[in-house]
Design a protein around this motif. Structure first.
Motif, PDB file in Angstrom:
ATOM      1  N   SER A  52       0.855  -1.182   0.000  1.00 52.53           N
ATOM      2  CA  SER A  52       0.000   0.000   0.000  1.00 52.53           C
ATOM      3  C   SER A  52       0.894   1.236   0.000  1.00 52.53           C
ATOM      4  CB  SER A  52      -0.894   0.008   1.239  1.00 52.53           C
ATOM      5  OG  SER A  52      -1.519   1.254   1.371  1.00 52.53           O
ATOM      6  N   SER A  53       0.530   2.224  -0.785  1.00 50.37           N
ATOM      7  CA  SER A  53       1.343   3.445  -0.834  1.00 50.37           C
ATOM      8  C   SER A  53       1.255   4.229   0.475  1.00 50.37           C
ATOM      9  CB  SER A  53       0.908   4.317  -2.006  1.00 50.37           C
ATOM     10  OG  SER A  53      -0.452   4.678  -1.869  1.00 50.37           O
ATOM     11  N   HIS A  54       0.366   3.813   1.376  1.00 54.85           N
ATOM     12  CA  HIS A  54       0.230   4.484   2.670  1.00 54.85           C
ATOM     13  C   HIS A  54       1.104   3.844   3.736  1.00 54.85           C
ATOM     14  CE1 HIS A  54      -3.000   6.725   0.909  1.00 54.85           C
ATOM     15  NE2 HIS A  54      -3.646   5.612   0.613  1.00 54.85           N
ATOM     16  N   LEU A  55       1.956   2.898   3.340  1.00 54.15           N
ATOM     17  CA  LEU A  55       2.865   2.277   4.308  1.00 54.15           C
ATOM     18  C   LEU A  55       3.890   3.300   4.791  1.00 54.15           C
ATOM     19  CD1 LEU A  55       3.705  -1.230   2.819  1.00 54.15           C
ATOM     20  CD2 LEU A  55       2.471  -0.748   4.910  1.00 54.15           C
ATOM     21  N   ASN A  56       4.483   2.979   5.910  1.00 51.45           N
ATOM     22  CA  ASN A  56       5.549   3.790   6.471  1.00 51.45           C
ATOM     23  C   ASN A  56       6.653   3.973   5.419  1.00 51.45           C
ATOM     24  OD1 ASN A  56       7.766   4.729   7.911  1.00 51.45           O
ATOM     25  ND2 ASN A  56       7.353   3.422   9.678  1.00 51.45           N
ATOM     26  N   PRO A  57       7.162   5.180   5.209  1.00 52.19           N
ATOM     27  CA  PRO A  57       8.231   5.388   4.222  1.00 52.19           C
ATOM     28  C   PRO A  57       9.481   4.558   4.512  1.00 52.19           C
ATOM     29  CG  PRO A  57       7.322   7.491   4.897  1.00 52.19           C
ATOM     30  CD  PRO A  57       6.702   6.447   5.777  1.00 52.19           C
ATOM     31  N   PHE A  58       9.749   4.264   5.785  1.00 54.28           N
ATOM     32  CA  PHE A  58      10.899   3.425   6.120  1.00 54.28           C
ATOM     33  C   PHE A  58      10.707   2.021   5.554  1.00 54.28           C
ATOM     34  CE2 PHE A  58      12.921   0.277   8.869  1.00 54.28           C
ATOM     35  CZ  PHE A  58      14.243   0.686   8.761  1.00 54.28           C
ATOM     36  N   ILE A  59       9.509   1.480   5.672  1.00 54.73           N
ATOM     37  CA  ILE A  59       9.240   0.135   5.151  1.00 54.73           C
ATOM     38  C   ILE A  59       9.369   0.123   3.631  1.00 54.73           C
ATOM     39  CG2 ILE A  59       7.446  -1.618   4.867  1.00 54.73           C
ATOM     40  CD1 ILE A  59       6.501  -0.920   7.688  1.00 54.73           C
ATOM     41  N   THR A  60       8.864   1.145   2.981  1.00 51.43           N
ATOM     42  CA  THR A  60       8.991   1.230   1.525  1.00 51.43           C
ATOM     43  C   THR A  60      10.458   1.327   1.112  1.00 51.43           C
ATOM     44  OG1 THR A  60       6.850   2.324   1.366  1.00 51.43           O
ATOM     45  CG2 THR A  60       8.313   2.538  -0.517  1.00 51.43           C
ATOM     46  N   GLY A  61      11.215   2.158   1.791  1.00 52.11           N
ATOM     47  CA  GLY A  61      12.637   2.288   1.490  1.00 52.11           C
ATOM     48  C   GLY A  61      13.397   1.007   1.724  1.00 52.11           C
ATOM     49  N   TYR A  62      13.067   0.310   2.816  1.00 52.07           N
ATOM     50  CA  TYR A  62      13.754  -0.950   3.104  1.00 52.07           C
ATOM     51  C   TYR A  62      13.364  -2.027   2.098  1.00 52.07           C
ATOM     52  CZ  TYR A  62      16.012  -4.641   5.666  1.00 52.07           C
ATOM     53  OH  TYR A  62      16.844  -5.660   6.007  1.00 52.07           O
ATOM     54  N   LEU A  63      12.123  -2.010   1.661  1.00 48.91           N
ATOM     55  CA  LEU A  63      11.684  -2.977   0.659  1.00 48.91           C
ATOM     56  C   LEU A  63      12.474  -2.822  -0.631  1.00 48.91           C
ATOM     57  CD1 LEU A  63       9.680  -5.185  -0.163  1.00 48.91           C
ATOM     58  CD2 LEU A  63       8.083  -3.385  -0.796  1.00 48.91           C
ATOM     59  N   VAL A  64      12.725  -1.584  -1.011  1.00 48.68           N
ATOM     60  CA  VAL A  64      13.471  -1.325  -2.237  1.00 48.68           C
ATOM     61  C   VAL A  64      14.962  -1.598  -2.054  1.00 48.68           C
ATOM     62  CG1 VAL A  64      14.148   0.483  -3.869  1.00 48.68           C
ATOM     63  CG2 VAL A  64      11.786   0.319  -3.095  1.00 48.68           C
ATOM     64  N   SER A  65      15.528  -1.200  -0.923  1.00 50.24           N
ATOM     65  CA  SER A  65      16.982  -1.294  -0.751  1.00 50.24           C
ATOM     66  C   SER A  65      17.423  -2.436   0.159  1.00 50.24           C
ATOM     67  CB  SER A  65      17.510   0.028  -0.192  1.00 50.24           C
ATOM     68  OG  SER A  65      16.972   0.243   1.104  1.00 50.24           O
TER      69      SER A  65
END
Length: 121
Positions: A52-65
């Protein structure tokens, strides 16, 4: 022109055979695929069913990196493991860990499992 260092002279005078070119091409393709995987996940986030695009930005960043973080940790412990077990066994273990991470990424059922499997990759 000869250099002063005899080791460099010896390396320069060796013939590069089919084996060396094969290893070079294989390493190049591996590096390309790692970079492709890292860049690809950033554009494919919206296609992940449980993302979900409403996830914590840290989780999104960690998912990508997460793959880069796993690679950094692996690089830090690789020298010790190589000295202890040898390059051959370490490369086999590396391929096994990458394969497990790739399979788990494809079979992920939630965001936590995807993050963990991306770190293994």
């Amino acid at each position: 022109m000869d250099t002063i260092d005899p080791i460099i002279n010896q390396l320069n005078n060796k013939n590069t055979g089919k084996f060396y070119w094969s290893v070079t091409v294989l390493a190049t393709i591996g590096g390309f695929l790692f970079g492709y995987d890292t860049s690809n996940i950033g554009t494919d986030l919206e296609f992940i069913p449980f993302y979900s695009s409403h996830l914590n930005p840290f989780i999104t960043g960690y998912l990508v990196s997460g793959a880069s973080l796993g690679a950094a940790v692996g690089a830090l412990i690789a020298a010790v493991l190589t000295d202890r077990y040898g390059r051959k066994y370490l490369l086999i273990a590396d391929a096994l860990i990458y394969s497990i991470g790739a399979i788990l990424s494809g079979l992920s059922i939630d965001i936590i499992m995807l993050i963990i499997s991306r770190t293994f990759i």
